[in-house]
Scaffold this motif. Structure first.
Motif: not given
Length: 341
Positions: A230-231, A234, A243, A252, A254, A257, A269
């Motif tokens: 998740s954030y 990241f 990714l 994930l 989304e 992302l 990604a």
């Protein structure tokens, strides 16, 4: 001959002649949910075997089944089945095992290579025109457009991090190392010595995030892995990181992302799976981002793997109907329930 009933839902193949022929010889009535448009929740009530690909078989449906012996899943993942409820009811749950391991490894590696070498970025830039605007200067030759993808790391300088080191993760490791990638891996269920044996370096999850130039996900979807990326994760990755996910979409987050990609927290990604696939939304914001490659959950597919998938699930259903313990049983604890340990 005793009469059985098998209910079949299938999404990636269309002809059930093989299944009808083999099951018919056992006196099995085959109900094709897709072809007939029948309601699986009604048809499964008196089914002896349920063979599904994408349908959700939940607790309520399982407890409505009067005589089901097996729920066989046309996939490796079986998160669409309430396995606990099936076990409580004494129903076998099976999957297709490693039927498509090679295909998924190859697809993931293709996504990795396309992303690292920025193939889609270059292709889209060339085909869309407006080169001078994109480049910010006059274009004297095709070679000038190379700068649209700068910088690109060489493969020997690229660290591939693998999340999940089962059959697919290990196979990808071997193939990637042959090409020249440095490989690190994280899997809390795999002893470090097994990772080392494949030529990869075992690392913690934090190290995987921080050290990888590319992270490729090859873990099942569980409560522990849902939105594992998740954030916050990241933000811990390199801003140049890529990714790749050819496992399950919900591993994930989304929305996180999309935010990370737009804000430059990671570079790109490459996805073969999405959080929502049944059906996917045409308005998914990932589809609008130039730094994302998306393929339609097809990593598993080849003509060979498709036939192997059908053969395995058909065989499992026939085994259960004959009173045998089927192959690829994922709820082995059901054997105690049935007194067959």
């Amino acid at each position: 001959m005793q009469k059985f009933k098998a209910v079949i839902e299938h999404a990636t193949f269309y002809d059930l002649s093989m299944e009808r022929d083999a099951l018919g010889k056992m006196g099995v009535e085959v109900v094709d949910i897709v072809e007939s448009g029948a309601d699986i929740r009604k048809e499964a009530v008196d089914a002896d075997a349920v063979m599904v690909e994408t349908e959700t078989i939940d607790r309520d449906l399982i407890y409505s089944m009067k005589k089901c012996k097996i729920i066989a899943v046309y996939a490796t993942g079986y998160d669409n089945i309430d396995v606990k409820a099936a076990t409580e009811r004494g129903i076998f749950v099976t999957n297709a095992g490693n039927y498509c391991s090679e295909e998924v490894q190859d697809h993931a590696l293709a996504l990795i290579m396309a992303s690292v070498r920025k193939l889609f970025l270059y292709s889209q830039a060339l085909k869309s025109g407006n080169w001078e605007k994109k480049l910010g200067r006059p274009v004297r030759s095709l070679l000038d457009l190379k700068d649209l993808g700068v910088p690109i790391k060489g493969i020997p300088d690229t660290v591939l991090g693998i999340f999940g080191f089962g059959r697919i993760g290990r196979g990808l490791c071997r193939k990637a190392r042959c090409i020249g990638f440095k490989v690190i891996a994280h899997d809390p269920l795999v002893p470090p010595e097994e990772i080392l044996k494949e030529g990869a370096t075992p690392v913690s999850f934090e190290e995987l995030l921080e050290k990888s130039d590319v992270i490729s996900i090859h873990a099942p979807l569980t409560e522990e892995t849902r939105h594992k990326f998740s954030y916050n994760e990241f933000k811990k990755m390199k801003k140049t990181a890529i990714l790749v996910n050819a496992s399950r979409g919900a591993i994930l987050d989304e929305a996180a992302l999309v935010k990370a990609l737009k804000e430059g927290e990671i570079q790109a990604a490459a996805l073969d799976v999405l959080e929502e696939e049944n059906p996917p939304s045409e308005d998914n914001p990932l589809f609008k981002l130039d730094n994302v490659i998306v393929t339609p959950h097809c990593a598993f597919y080849s003509e060979r793997s498709q036939m192997e998938l059908r053969r395995r699930i058909l065989n499992q259903a026939m085994q259960a109907l004959r009173g045998e313990v089927p192959d690829n049983l994922v709820n082995r604890e059901v054997l105690a329930k049935l007194g067959r340990e």
